[in-house]
Scaffold this motif. Sequence first.
Motif, PDB file in Angstrom:
ATOM      1  N   GLU A 107      -7.709  -0.956 -21.603  1.00 14.73           N
ATOM      2  CA  GLU A 107      -6.424  -0.593 -22.209  1.00 14.73           C
ATOM      3  C   GLU A 107      -5.234  -0.879 -21.290  1.00 14.73           C
ATOM      4  O   GLU A 107      -4.078  -0.742 -21.730  1.00 14.73           O
ATOM      5  CB  GLU A 107      -6.440   0.886 -22.590  1.00 14.73           C
ATOM      6  CG  GLU A 107      -7.421   1.208 -23.700  1.00 14.73           C
ATOM      7  CD  GLU A 107      -7.589   2.696 -23.921  1.00 14.73           C
ATOM      8  OE1 GLU A 107      -7.040   3.496 -23.119  1.00 14.73           O
ATOM      9  OE2 GLU A 107      -8.265   3.069 -24.899  1.00 14.73           O
ATOM     10  N   GLN A 108      -5.509  -1.279 -20.048  1.00 14.49           N
ATOM     11  CA  GLN A 108      -4.411  -1.512 -19.104  1.00 14.49           C
ATOM     12  C   GLN A 108      -3.785  -2.879 -19.330  1.00 14.49           C
ATOM     13  O   GLN A 108      -4.491  -3.858 -19.628  1.00 14.49           O
ATOM     14  CB  GLN A 108      -4.900  -1.389 -17.661  1.00 14.49           C
ATOM     15  CG  GLN A 108      -5.494  -0.034 -17.341  1.00 14.49           C
ATOM     16  CD  GLN A 108      -4.624   1.110 -17.810  1.00 14.49           C
ATOM     17  OE1 GLN A 108      -3.476   1.267 -17.377  1.00 14.49           O
ATOM     18  NE2 GLN A 108      -5.167   1.925 -18.714  1.00 14.49           N
ATOM     19  N   VAL A 117     -14.049   4.957 -17.531  1.00 22.12           N
ATOM     20  CA  VAL A 117     -13.392   3.970 -16.668  1.00 22.12           C
ATOM     21  C   VAL A 117     -13.294   2.625 -17.381  1.00 22.12           C
ATOM     22  O   VAL A 117     -12.231   1.993 -17.403  1.00 22.12           O
ATOM     23  CB  VAL A 117     -14.135   3.801 -15.336  1.00 22.12           C
ATOM     24  CG1 VAL A 117     -13.443   2.736 -14.471  1.00 22.12           C
ATOM     25  CG2 VAL A 117     -14.214   5.109 -14.576  1.00 22.12           C
ATOM     26  N   ALA A 118     -14.402   2.176 -17.984  1.00 22.75           N
ATOM     27  CA  ALA A 118     -14.408   0.869 -18.637  1.00 22.75           C
ATOM     28  C   ALA A 118     -13.394   0.814 -19.778  1.00 22.75           C
ATOM     29  O   ALA A 118     -12.670  -0.181 -19.934  1.00 22.75           O
ATOM     30  CB  ALA A 118     -15.814   0.557 -19.154  1.00 22.75           C
ATOM     31  N   GLU A 139      -5.833   4.442  -8.084  1.00 25.64           N
ATOM     32  CA  GLU A 139      -4.954   5.603  -7.994  1.00 25.64           C
ATOM     33  C   GLU A 139      -4.287   5.902  -9.338  1.00 25.64           C
ATOM     34  O   GLU A 139      -4.085   7.073  -9.693  1.00 25.64           O
ATOM     35  CB  GLU A 139      -3.924   5.382  -6.887  1.00 25.64           C
ATOM     36  CG  GLU A 139      -4.566   5.424  -5.496  1.00 25.64           C
ATOM     37  CD  GLU A 139      -3.633   4.999  -4.382  1.00 25.64           C
ATOM     38  OE1 GLU A 139      -2.590   4.364  -4.690  1.00 25.64           O
ATOM     39  OE2 GLU A 139      -3.934   5.289  -3.208  1.00 25.64           O
ATOM     40  N   ALA A 140      -3.962   4.851 -10.096  1.00 20.52           N
ATOM     41  CA  ALA A 140      -3.412   5.062 -11.439  1.00 20.52           C
ATOM     42  C   ALA A 140      -4.452   5.717 -12.345  1.00 20.52           C
ATOM     43  O   ALA A 140      -4.130   6.615 -13.144  1.00 20.52           O
ATOM     44  CB  ALA A 140      -2.945   3.732 -12.026  1.00 20.52           C
ATOM     45  N   LEU A 146     -16.179  -1.830 -10.989  1.00 20.31           N
ATOM     46  CA  LEU A 146     -15.749  -2.164 -12.349  1.00 20.31           C
ATOM     47  C   LEU A 146     -14.463  -2.980 -12.350  1.00 20.31           C
ATOM     48  O   LEU A 146     -14.331  -3.944 -13.116  1.00 20.31           O
ATOM     49  CB  LEU A 146     -15.582  -0.885 -13.163  1.00 20.31           C
ATOM     50  CG  LEU A 146     -16.882  -0.185 -13.571  1.00 20.31           C
ATOM     51  CD1 LEU A 146     -16.593   1.219 -14.075  1.00 20.31           C
ATOM     52  CD2 LEU A 146     -17.618  -0.993 -14.633  1.00 20.31           C
ATOM     53  N   ILE A 147     -13.501  -2.612 -11.519  1.00 21.22           N
ATOM     54  CA  ILE A 147     -12.248  -3.370 -11.456  1.00 21.22           C
ATOM     55  C   ILE A 147     -12.522  -4.815 -11.070  1.00 21.22           C
ATOM     56  O   ILE A 147     -11.871  -5.740 -11.570  1.00 21.22           O
ATOM     57  CB  ILE A 147     -11.271  -2.717 -10.452  1.00 21.22           C
ATOM     58  CG1 ILE A 147     -10.787  -1.363 -10.979  1.00 21.22           C
ATOM     59  CG2 ILE A 147     -10.069  -3.627 -10.185  1.00 21.22           C
ATOM     60  CD1 ILE A 147     -10.003  -0.554  -9.954  1.00 21.22           C
TER      61      ILE A 147
END
Length: 206
Positions: A203-204, A197-198, A168-169, A33-34
């Motif tokens: 939101e990051q 996760v998505a 890790e975050a 996903l990342i």
Amino acid sequence: MARAATSTDDVFINCPFDPEFAASFRAIIVAILICGFRPRSARELDDGGQTRIDKIERLIEDCRYGIHDLSRTELDDKHNLPRFNMPLELGLFLGAKRYGGKHQKAKRVLVLDIEQYRYQKFISDLAGIDIHEHGGEPIRALREVRDWLANVTRRELPSADRVQRIYEAFLGDLPALADALEFDPDKIPYVDFMRIVARWLLEQPD
């Protein structure tokens, strides 16, 4: 009639679903996903109108990329027999790549295991395929997945170090995220975990 194309964003995950592998399974999902791809797994399927093998075949047909983990070769405690699901699904994926149409032939495969050359003891026909070792460690699996996706897609992806930091975050925030939705953080259903996760990634800050 078979569909013409495979999705260049879909990554089929073929791995153990037991508790011992759960952390690595999650790491692989988050890494995909990342990197901007969509994980696909038999865990997303709940259609009583299809047999399980039909569902898996359809998933394999859809996906350009496949990640196959062969970690589970030991005998189980209940039946004293090995699990053959992972080698079977790898065989289906390789068969689609070998015998399918031009879009299926474009499939790309990552084979993971605890040790790089362990396969020689239980599935020697894989000789010539580059097996990637993760040692049973989720972070190593995550980094192998990121580096392989960068290699086979030639897309500009976040570095392995950055993917690891983001993962890790996320793990640090997961207990609160799960609690807000009234989930046990260790027992979040696959589809819900994907959504969590998505949403968290969106939101990051950049």
